[in-house]
Design a protein around this motif. Structure first.
Motif, PDB file in Angstrom:
ATOM      1  N   UNK A 143      41.528  34.730 116.943  1.00  0.00           N
ATOM      2  CA  UNK A 143      40.822  35.555 115.726  1.00  0.00           C
ATOM      3  C   UNK A 143      41.335  35.454 114.501  1.00  0.00           C
ATOM      4  N   UNK A 144      42.677  35.663 114.757  1.00  0.00           N
ATOM      5  CA  UNK A 144      43.590  35.770 113.538  1.00  0.00           C
ATOM      6  C   UNK A 144      43.644  34.378 112.893  1.00  0.00           C
ATOM      7  N   UNK A 145      43.602  33.194 113.797  1.00  0.00           N
ATOM      8  CA  UNK A 145      43.799  31.839 113.148  1.00  0.00           C
ATOM      9  C   UNK A 145      42.340  31.446 112.838  1.00  0.00           C
ATOM     10  N   UNK A 146      41.300  31.986 113.378  1.00  0.00           N
ATOM     11  CA  UNK A 146      40.032  31.665 113.323  1.00  0.00           C
ATOM     12  C   UNK A 146      39.449  32.048 112.137  1.00  0.00           C
ATOM     13  N   UNK A 147      39.459  33.517 111.709  1.00  0.00           N
ATOM     14  CA  UNK A 147      38.611  34.220 110.968  1.00  0.00           C
ATOM     15  C   UNK A 147      39.050  34.258 109.576  1.00  0.00           C
ATOM     16  N   UNK A 148      40.248  33.956 109.509  1.00  0.00           N
ATOM     17  CA  UNK A 148      40.831  34.142 108.153  1.00  0.00           C
ATOM     18  C   UNK A 148      40.978  35.559 107.686  1.00  0.00           C
ATOM     19  N   UNK A 149      40.057  35.888 106.542  1.00  0.00           N
ATOM     20  CA  UNK A 149      40.641  37.180 105.929  1.00  0.00           C
ATOM     21  C   UNK A 149      40.284  38.272 106.639  1.00  0.00           C
ATOM     22  N   UNK A 150      39.043  38.133 107.264  1.00  0.00           N
ATOM     23  CA  UNK A 150      38.348  39.466 107.678  1.00  0.00           C
ATOM     24  C   UNK A 150      38.036  39.141 109.187  1.00  0.00           C
ATOM     25  N   UNK A 151      38.159  40.111 110.203  1.00  0.00           N
ATOM     26  CA  UNK A 151      37.749  39.936 111.649  1.00  0.00           C
ATOM     27  C   UNK A 151      36.606  40.947 111.702  1.00  0.00           C
ATOM     28  N   UNK A 152      35.580  40.487 112.093  1.00  0.00           N
ATOM     29  CA  UNK A 152      34.491  41.073 112.339  1.00  0.00           C
ATOM     30  C   UNK A 152      33.772  40.963 113.599  1.00  0.00           C
ATOM     31  N   UNK A 153      32.804  42.029 114.195  1.00  0.00           N
ATOM     32  CA  UNK A 153      32.277  41.694 115.305  1.00  0.00           C
ATOM     33  C   UNK A 153      31.469  40.423 115.539  1.00  0.00           C
ATOM     34  N   UNK A 154      31.008  40.056 114.200  1.00  0.00           N
ATOM     35  CA  UNK A 154      30.515  38.666 114.279  1.00  0.00           C
ATOM     36  C   UNK A 154      31.487  37.430 114.724  1.00  0.00           C
ATOM     37  N   UNK A 155      32.732  37.502 114.047  1.00  0.00           N
ATOM     38  CA  UNK A 155      33.511  36.696 114.271  1.00  0.00           C
ATOM     39  C   UNK A 155      33.995  36.685 115.820  1.00  0.00           C
ATOM     40  N   UNK A 156      34.181  37.778 116.496  1.00  0.00           N
ATOM     41  CA  UNK A 156      34.343  37.863 117.903  1.00  0.00           C
ATOM     42  C   UNK A 156      33.446  37.249 118.540  1.00  0.00           C
ATOM     43  N   UNK A 157      32.204  37.657 118.437  1.00  0.00           N
ATOM     44  CA  UNK A 157      31.020  36.688 119.061  1.00  0.00           C
ATOM     45  C   UNK A 157      30.927  35.150 118.932  1.00  0.00           C
ATOM     46  N   UNK A 158      31.335  34.969 117.769  1.00  0.00           N
ATOM     47  CA  UNK A 158      31.570  33.402 117.482  1.00  0.00           C
ATOM     48  C   UNK A 158      32.499  32.842 118.194  1.00  0.00           C
ATOM     49  N   UNK A 159      33.777  33.383 118.195  1.00  0.00           N
ATOM     50  CA  UNK A 159      34.906  32.824 118.971  1.00  0.00           C
ATOM     51  C   UNK A 159      34.471  32.725 120.564  1.00  0.00           C
ATOM     52  N   UNK A 160      33.896  33.799 120.974  1.00  0.00           N
ATOM     53  CA  UNK A 160      33.590  33.700 122.496  1.00  0.00           C
ATOM     54  C   UNK A 160      32.244  33.203 122.799  1.00  0.00           C
ATOM     55  N   UNK A 161      31.353  32.544 121.777  1.00  0.00           N
ATOM     56  CA  UNK A 161      30.247  31.786 122.162  1.00  0.00           C
ATOM     57  C   UNK A 161      29.397  32.677 122.552  1.00  0.00           C
ATOM     58  N   UNK A 162      29.159  34.011 122.296  1.00  0.00           N
ATOM     59  CA  UNK A 162      28.267  34.891 122.587  1.00  0.00           C
ATOM     60  C   UNK A 162      26.981  34.947 121.796  1.00  0.00           C
ATOM     61  N   UNK A 163      25.892  35.164 122.300  1.00  0.00           N
ATOM     62  CA  UNK A 163      24.634  35.293 121.800  1.00  0.00           C
ATOM     63  C   UNK A 163      24.865  36.642 120.937  1.00  0.00           C
ATOM     64  N   UNK A 164      24.115  36.716 119.783  1.00  0.00           N
ATOM     65  CA  UNK A 164      24.190  37.685 119.069  1.00  0.00           C
ATOM     66  C   UNK A 164      23.565  39.188 119.721  1.00  0.00           C
ATOM     67  N   UNK A 165      23.830  40.397 119.576  1.00  0.00           N
ATOM     68  CA  UNK A 165      23.367  41.305 120.410  1.00  0.00           C
ATOM     69  C   UNK A 165      21.593  41.454 119.817  1.00  0.00           C
ATOM     70  N   UNK A 166      21.605  41.233 118.643  1.00  0.00           N
ATOM     71  CA  UNK A 166      20.028  41.371 118.322  1.00  0.00           C
ATOM     72  C   UNK A 166      19.196  40.599 118.946  1.00  0.00           C
TER      73      UNK A 166
END
Lengths: 559, 346
Positions: free
Chosen positions: A228-251
């Motif tokens: 995540x540090x290499x992917x998300x840049x300045x800010x790590x959010x729940x959304x970026x975790x989902x993105x990296x893991x390829x998960x569907x948004x909880x909504x």
């Protein structure tokens, strides 16, 4: 490229930094302080929770030159500490059992163990992935492991302790490492992130999400954080975790459950199609839905604020709302259905159709009647047993007729299988006893084979008020004696097979006049036709009563 | 071929771009995603970028670089032709030998030897989800603390088939199925008809590689015939159809593996046909895959009950599983047609 990944760079260097294994760490520290060290340790537990790390820290603590104070922590600065941490110390030998699992390697190791350490206090052998050693290799260890030279310590690390031979396990002091709680992992991640990437801002929720996804393993979490540090840049959010893991948004998950609750089949399929178009992994998606259903289940039975649900607080109201839409029966059923779909994906390599089927089934299920309710309805049906047969649709009538036809099988099979102890007591006939005799023999054979051979020579000849007379040929006097001694066993077997308390009496054949008269007396009841027995069966009576059926014929079932 | 030619996979590209520009390239990656979406191509491009002579990652060049390669320098060309000494490919499928610890040794050796030319030593394992437990275990220590300069990439279609101990050590990079229209366009470019391209794009689940494989093995016409035959299945001809299915699959098949693959494709055609019927019964318009044979789908969806279609799909899934587990193919097909007839023909 001097860059080192987080999980290596931040490997703990002393006991304090080891997360979530307090009991083990305390025990080890105390054993060093009180000088009560074992010569062989077994560190067992799942991946990524600190087994190898602890082994290294222990080796450091044993050998550190600046012998630390009251808590026996290694200094981490001296030569020895640093080379152990790097894994290239001359006296702390780390073996990868998985790549050298052969007995020759162990022999060399054993020979070298006799030499004293070069510069440290102890020679420590860390055998990592110990479960991959061959049996011969383990056996080559045994003697050394039991009484090693005073300067040698062994530490076995493994994820599969059950694969180690008993003989090895019993020689080691065993420590079972446990999974680490999400909270502890998150705390550790926070410390690491601060040191590793001070310019990256991490939302606490994001941190918690990483920890949750690591499922109890610190290393998993560290690797993910790295990513995540290499992917998300300045800010790590729940959304970026989902993105990296390829998960569907909880909504999205919540949305699809909404549509299912509305029983909108076409809508469910459309949503699924959208998720597929985004290219999400179907198994991951199913896992997410199952996790959510599980949380709903917990929410409906323990409340949405239960600590068993590892979700951020702002999701909880939604969870509570959703939990009210489904009954717990539905949730259980849905979890089972989706788990099955997941298995089908794996087994058939068909990623889409099982998921679609499962969701259509869920959406179409309508009002699932709870089991208790169904039983209640059945009972009320029974109470008002005046069900007009005309009310049934033709299909149902067919079903009932079939049931009535099949039921006469019941008593027939009871004869061969012997009725259960709960069934109504009824008079046994001699024929039944004789028929069951081979089974009695078999029963006895299991316990006492010689007795069974003796019993094969006799047969029940008379049944009189719960007493079975066994006829023994006159010339076999010894046999009669044996049977009298073993009476209890035979009676027990009879009782088991026929589920009736019967006594036995051994008599000699031919000469005894009284017995032959008894035989003639008891001949009659044996003739009772078997068909009539079925008419006394209370179950069939009940079936006949409820469905206004009559017995058409009798078929014998197969057992 | 260069990065630009890899369709989709925006996330993976972005991820490595960022990792490289921040000098945070790890040593162990797992590329997870369905077969045929470009995992292997991506791994090759990544390796090229590391060795490319014009690349920004070479020592001496500024370390903040972009992830790209020229595809024309000697290093790139040699990687493209599998001839680079520092880039090793291991194929679990082809050798089918990577089952014991000894067989995994070459991989270890490849990583532990000093690089011959570049600063890196790259090993890429195809179909890593088929590694045996012992082989995977023997990699664990290497995966955790590899020699300097090592870069190991495992390509896996089924991430969960890798042991948890391996997964826990690697950064998992997800590769996604491509959007359907992208696959469709790619297939059209390869000379497939529009209708065929649309169909294959739908059933291949966003994997151009798989779509092309199906297209090569069994033409579109084959699918039309098959669907036609199953739509007119009757008690009289069911075994004949089964026999025909077996024969067709075996036609110019080199070996039984080949025939099994073709049979699996044929069963997939059928699965999507009955799925369409099923969806149509649920009134989900617009999601049909077999649009070219829409009439047939509509007719059968009126005739068959949902329960029956559901059962047929279950049976087809079961058939697929049986074929995958090497059951007797003759028998499996005969049972399949019999069961479908029993359910579909009143």
């Amino acid at each position: 490229m001097a860059y080192q990944v987080i999980s290596r760079k931040f490997r703990p260097k002393n006991f304090h930094e080891i997360v979530g294994q307090e009991p083990i760490v305390t025990t080890l520290q105390n054993s060093i302080l009180t000088d009560r060290l074992a010569h062989a340790y077994l560190f067992a537990g799942p991946r990524g929770i600190g087994k190898t790390t602890t082994a290294r820290v222990l080796a450091m603590a044993l050998n550190c030159q600046n012998k630390a104070g009251a808590d026996s922590n290694p200094c981490g600065k001296c030569d020895i500490c640093q080379s152990i941490h790097r894994g290239d110390d001359i006296d702390v030998i780390e073996k990868d059992a998985a790549s050298v699992p052969f007995v020759e390697d162990v022999r060399t190791l054993r020979e070298n163990a006799t030499y004293r350490p070069m510069r440290a206090r102890f020679k420590v052998y860390i055998i990592d992935e110990a479960h991959m050693l061959s049996t011969a290799a383990f056996n080559a260890f045994l003697k050394t492991l039991e009484e090693p030279p005073g300067h040698v310590k062994f530490i076995f690390c493994t994820t599969a302790p059950q694969k180690l031979p008993e003989t090895v396990r019993s020689r080691c002091q065993r420590f079972d490492f446990r999974n680490i709680s999400t909270k502890d992992i998150a705390k550790r991640l926070g410390q690491i992130a601060e040191a590793a990437a001070p310019q990256t801002e991490i939302e606490p929720q994001g941190l918690l999400e990483i920890a949750r996804r690591a499922k109890g393993a610190v290393r998993d979490a560290e690797v993910l954080l790295e990513q995540l540090i290499s992917f998300a840049g300045e800010r790590i959010t729940v959304k970026s975790v989902y993105q990296v893991l390829g998960l569907v948004a909880e909504e999205r998950i919540s949305e699809i459950l909404d549509v299912v609750a509305k029983k909108d089949v076409a809508g469910t399929l459309k949503l699924l199609d959208e998720i597929y178009r985004q290219g999400k992994d179907p198994s991951d998606f199913l896992n997410q839905v199952i996790e959510r259903l599980r949380d709903l289940l917990v929410a409906s039975s323990c409340g949405a604020d239960s600590p068993l649900i590892e979700r951020p607080t702002d999701e909880r109201p939604r969870l509570k709302e959703d939990a009210e839409k489904f009954s717990s029966d539905f949730l259980l059923y849905a979890i089972r259905l989706l788990a099955q779909a997941k298995r089908e994906i794996k087994e058939t390599m068909e990623p889409r159709i099982p998921v679609e089927m499962a969701f259509v089934k869920l959406a179409r299920m309508g009002d699932l009647v709870s089991l208790a309710e169904a039983i209640e309805r059945l009972e009320s049906l029974e109470a008002t047993s005046e069900v007009a047969s005309g009310d049934f649709s033709s299909e149902e009538k067919g079903l009932f007729r079939k049931a009535a036809e099949e039921s006469p099988i019941e008593p027939a099979s009871q004869e061969t299988r012997a009725s259960g102890p709960t069934s109504a007591p009824r008079a046994l006939s001699l024929a039944e006893v004789q028929e069951a005799w081979p089974q009695v023999l078999k029963w006895v054979e299991r316990e006492e084979a010689p007795l069974a051979r003796s019993l094969a020579q006799v047969e029940p000849i008379v049944l009189k008020e719960k007493e079975v007379l066994l006829g023994v040929p006159e010339e076999a006097g010894l046999l009669a004696e044996e049977l009298r001694i073993k009476k209890a066993s035979v009676e027990e077997a009879l009782g088991e097979v026929l589920s009736a308390a019967l006594k036995i009496k051994v008599v000699k054949l031919t000469t005894d006049e009284a017995i032959s008269s008894e035989i003639s007396q008891t001949k009659e009841p044996q003739e009772t036709p078997r068909n009539e027995a079925s008419s006394f069966d209370p179950m069939i009576e009940k079936v006949k009563e409820i469905f206004k059926a009559k017995i058409v014929g009798e078929e014998r079932g197969e057992g | 071929m260069s990065f630009k030619d890899i369709k989709g996979q925006k996330e993976a590209k972005e991820f490595f771009q960022k990792a490289v520009s921040k000098d945070r390239l790890g040593f162990f990656y797992i590329f997870a995603g369905p077969d045929g979406v470009g995992k292997g191509l991506f791994a090759r491009e990544l390796a090229k970028s590391l060795f490319c002579e014009s690349g920004a990652l070479r020592p001496g060049k500024p370390s903040v670089g972009t992830l790209d390669n020229c595809s024309s320098c000697p290093a790139c060309l040699r990687i493209d032709s599998d001839n680079h000494p520092d880039v090793n490919w291991l194929d679990v499928r082809e050798s089918a030998e990577l089952v014991s610890v000894k067989d995994a040794r070459p991989l270890q050796d490849a990583l532990y030897l000093k690089p011959a030319e570049g600063p890196f030593k790259v090993a890429i394992v195809r179909q890593a989800d088929r590694l045996s437990i012992a082989a995977a275990n023997s990699l664990l220590k290497t995966l955790e603390e590899p020699p300097p300069g090592a870069l190991l990439i495992l390509l896996a279609a089924a991430l969960e088939a890798l042991p948890a101990t391996v997964r826990s050590r690697g950064q998992v990079v997800r590769f996604y199925p491509l959007p359907r229209d992208v696959v469709e366009k790619m297939l059209c470019q390869r000379g497939l008809g529009e209708e065929e391209a649309r169909y294959l794009a739908a059933i291949s689940q966003g994997s151009p590689g798989r779509a092309l494989e199906i297209a090569q093995r069994d033409g579109f016409q084959e699918k039309r015939n098959l669907v036609e035959a199953f739509a007119h299945l009757s008690k009289e001809n069911d075994l004949k159809v089964a026999e025909e299915l077996y024969r067709r699959a075996g036609k110019d098949a080199q070996n039984s593996m080949e025939r099994r693959k073709r049979l699996l494709n044929l069963i997939t055609y059928l699965l999507y046909f009955y799925r369409d019927i099923y969806l149509l019964r649920e009134e989900a318009q617009g999601l049909l895959v077999n649009e070219d044979q829409g009439d047939l789908v509509r007719r059968l969806s009126q005739r068959l009950k949902s329960g029956a279609v559901e059962k047929i799909i279950t049976i087809l899934l079961e058939t697929k599983r049986n074929l995958l587990y090497h059951s007797n193919q003759h028998l499996v097909l005969a049972v399949l047609t019999k069961e479908i007839v029993n359910l579909a023909v009143p």
